[in-house]
Write an enzyme that holds these catalytic residues in place. Sequence first.
Site, short mmCIF file in Angstrom:
data_model
loop_
_atom_site.label_atom_id
_atom_site.label_comp_id
_atom_site.label_asym_id
_atom_site.label_seq_id
_atom_site.Cartn_x
_atom_site.Cartn_y
_atom_site.Cartn_z
N LYS A 86 0.84 -1.20 0.00
CA LYS A 86 0.00 0.00 0.00
C LYS A 86 0.88 1.25 0.00
O LYS A 86 1.85 1.32 0.76
CB LYS A 86 -0.91 -0.01 1.24
CG LYS A 86 -1.96 -1.09 1.18
CD LYS A 86 -2.63 -1.29 2.52
CE LYS A 86 -3.57 -0.17 2.88
NZ LYS A 86 -4.19 -0.42 4.22
C1 E4P Z 1 -7.37 0.62 4.68
O1 E4P Z 1 -6.70 0.77 3.67
C2 E4P Z 1 -7.39 1.65 5.70
O2 E4P Z 1 -6.11 1.75 6.20
C3 E4P Z 1 -8.35 1.37 6.83
O3 E4P Z 1 -9.47 0.65 6.40
C4 E4P Z 1 -8.77 2.63 7.54
O4 E4P Z 1 -9.77 2.31 8.45
P1 E4P Z 1 -10.21 3.28 9.63
O5 E4P Z 1 -10.88 4.46 9.03
O6 E4P Z 1 -11.14 2.46 10.46
O7 E4P Z 1 -8.96 3.65 10.36
#
Ligand code: E4P
Length: 225
Positions: A86
């Site tokens: 990512k």
């Molecule tokens: C995924 O790519 C994100 O990092 C994650 O789902 C963020 O989630 P949150 O808004 O619950 O922190």
Amino acid sequence: MKLFIDDANIEAIKELNEYYPIDGVTTNPSILAKAKRDPRETLKEIRDVIGEDKIIFAQAVDLSYEGMIRDAHMIMDLLGKNTVVKLPSTPTGFKAMAALKKDGILTCGTVVYTPMQAYLAAKAGASYVAPYVNRIDNMGYDGVGVVKKIQNILENNGMDCEVLAASFKNSMQVLELAEYGVGNATCAADVIKGFVKNAAIDGAIQDFVNDFEALTGKTSMSELD
Ligand code: E4P
């Protein structure tokens, strides 16, 4: 729609991986921080639990281009095949996505709040884009609507990139995107468990057992003489 666990809690991952039809695990630095130990150990243990055929998403932390490339290679060395790196959907991230694609490393453009970020990440070579549904909702915008728009952009432009919808806080957000045909969703363990956490379901199942026991004195078919 593929379903990923957005969590680094090993016990929760073990349980969901055993009982639920999940496709892999996604993490970010904040999720790894909650485990309160070396993030490399956590990621390795997640890989051991889910096996080499399911996908792990792990995020580069360094914000420089060179650092993103280094982090990406380190993540790949650590987790092996079926790993997606990512990267933030920013200009530096776009540059890293393009370079890593040339190296055969799959990337996900994350921290997506707007459709144009997703469009640029896909164009740069990301295999996935991760819009943050609940965080967008919390800003007073329509998170599900943003994801649908991104899905349309990718489809209508024939882009070789899938949506990995992320940041969910309830079943309805996920349900709407499953109905729309979005390719992937990632949810915290508790959100996934919430899909089937329902007193009506539990009550109906217990009624079946009670009725069978009232008839036969047994609580399973195999116990019958
Ligand atoms: C995924 O790519 C994100 O990092 C994650 O789902 C963020 O989630 P949150 O808004 O619950 O922190």
